[in-house]
Design a protein around this motif. Structure first.
Motif, mmCIF file in Angstrom:
data_model
loop_
_atom_site.group_PDB
_atom_site.id
_atom_site.type_symbol
_atom_site.label_atom_id
_atom_site.label_comp_id
_atom_site.label_asym_id
_atom_site.label_seq_id
_atom_site.Cartn_x
_atom_site.Cartn_y
_atom_site.Cartn_z
ATOM 1 N N GLU A 282 0.832 -1.198 0.000
ATOM 2 C CA GLU A 282 0.000 0.000 0.000
ATOM 3 C C GLU A 282 0.875 1.259 0.000
ATOM 4 N N THR A 283 1.925 1.242 0.808
ATOM 5 C CA THR A 283 2.833 2.384 0.869
ATOM 6 C C THR A 283 3.566 2.574 -0.452
ATOM 7 N N ARG A 286 1.178 4.010 -2.933
ATOM 8 C CA ARG A 286 0.914 5.409 -2.636
ATOM 9 C C ARG A 286 2.037 6.296 -3.176
#
Length: 436
Positions: A282-283, A286
């Motif tokens: 997810e990071t 992002r």
């Protein structure tokens, strides 16, 4: 190499070229501000010009001697990593601001950090030697305050001048002394203008960006200086006006600052190589989204016709330089057309319908200007396919609907700039997305 639940990592490296970089908001450390950064200010011809007007001030030290020679202040905290949320995101949370009798800009900020940031701005305005402890400017709190101060000062300049063009920041942008800061300074100026225009901009800074806090403080100081210069041409009056504007800026920050009244945007550092393989998916994603959206201008509308013509209407409220370029190209187009480079990039998403396309445009004449536009397949899928069938794309900051509604003068021309569609590249990316 960590496991991949989807293909973002591999397609991202191919289609969005460049090193994956580090995000301070996700656990990194703000690049250090050194004594050299502060003494760099003292070497500036701008600083020396101001000192020539102020005989009461001491000579500028070019070696770092003077106020800094005694060493750092004992109260300076050590540099530290930003936490997973960070104060920047905390101020977007209404609960975090509940119960505070003072501006959230100053809430919980240590007094030494506030004093250090204000001292840098004051030194710029008066031509004095910056004496702030560099370690106090290496914290997330100092960067938060610096951004708020820069935003407030640029807003005050807009009120005073009805403009925040780069010409008003020429002392910073064109001074060789500040050359290491200039690339990020231009990006940050665009980011601040976009926030003031009510947009929700994204700016992903390279993790090696030098002294971002200092850069923000210098933008704030130059904005106040330009606003003061517009009020009176005499040196004494200019200095008095700058002091008054500085005091007004601090009053506004302590009350109802602009930072709380406009969209926060997303200002962060990118992932560096060391972190890219350690963060969760997810990071990592992002960071890729930030890379794709950084510096892009909003798309108001895309109009396509059966004849193959495509008009992209842009919101250029934060890019007056691009508006000026469009007017120049319309009034005096270069023979043979403007030298323009166009490049398409794509960020595939776990859900292909939400994938991002980034159109990068680089004008080399009559002036060198870069522009980026983001499209997503959810909102612009049909329009992207229309562009893939076109030879050229027309860009404009005027929507034809505004003419019909009376919001735009019907007698004024609709200024457009034509760029090559580069449809082969876009078609190839769309094909890859379909086979993902």
């Amino acid at each position: 190499m960590r496991a991949k639940p989807f293909v973002v990592r591999f397609q991202f490296s191919d289609l969005l070229q460049g090193d994956v970089e580090h995000d301070s908001q996700l656990g990194g450390v703000i690049p250090a501000i050194s004594v050299a950064h502060l003494t760099m200010i003292g070497k500036s011809p701008f600083w020396r010009r101001r000192n020539a007007k102020r005989p009461d001030l001491p000579d500028i030290s070019l070696s770092g001697a003077g106020p800094r020679a005694a060493g750092p202040a004992k109260s300076a905290p050590p540099r530290r990593a930003l936490d997973s949320v960070g104060p920047r995101l905390a101020r977007q949370d209404p609960v975090a601001m509940e119960g505070s009798d003072m501006s959230h800009v100053y809430d919980s900020l240590p007094a030494p950090i506030v004093a250090a940031c204000e001292q840098v701005i004051e030194a710029y305005l008066t031509g004095a030697v910056p004496s702030a402890d560099p370690r106090l400017l290496d914290t997330s709190e100092s960067m938060l305050l610096a951004e708020s101060a820069a935003l407030e000062a640029v807003a005050m300049l807009a009120e005073q001048q009805s403009s925040t063009s780069n010409l008003l920041f020429a002392d910073l942008l064109e001074d060789p002394t500040f050359a290491p800061l200039a690339p990020a300074m231009r990006q940050i100026l665009h980011f601040l203008r976009a926030r003031l225009a009510g947009q929700n901009p994204t700016l992903r800074l390279d993790p090696a960006t030098p002294a971002p806090t200092l850069t923000l403080l210098l933008i704030a100081a130059q904005a106040l200086s330009s606003a003061a210069a517009s009020e009176d041409d005499t040196t004494a009056s200019e200095n008095d006006s700058a002091a008054e504007l500085f005091a007004e800026m601090k009053t506004r920050l302590a009350g109802e600052p602009m930072d709380r009244r406009v969209p926060a945007g997303d200002l962060a550092f990118g992932l560096d190589d060391a972190l890219a393989d350690r963060v969760d998916d997810e990071t990592f994603l992002r960071d890729g989204i930030r890379r794709a959206l950084t510096g892009t201008v909003p798309v108001r509308r895309v109009l396509s016709h059966t004849a193959g013509h495509v008009l992209v209407v842009l919101d250029l409220a934060a890019r007056p330089d691009v508006e000026d370029l469009f007017r120049l190209l319309s009034a005096d187009p270069p023979s043979g057309g403007a030298d323009t480079h166009v490049r398409w990039r794509m960020l595939p998403m776990p859900a292909p319908a939400m994938s991002l396309f980034r159109l990068e445009i680089n004008w080399l004449e009559p002036v060198h200007i870069d522009l980026a536009i983001a499209f997503d397949t959810d909102n612009h899928g049909k329009e992207l396919r229309a562009i893939a069938c076109a030879e050229v794309v027309a860009l404009s900051f005027v929507d034809p609907a505004d003419i019909r509604s009376g919001r735009h003068d019907p007698d004024a021309p609709v200024i457009t700039a034509l760029i090559p569609a580069h449809r082969e590249s876009l078609t190839d990316l769309l094909s890859k997305l379909e086979h993902q």
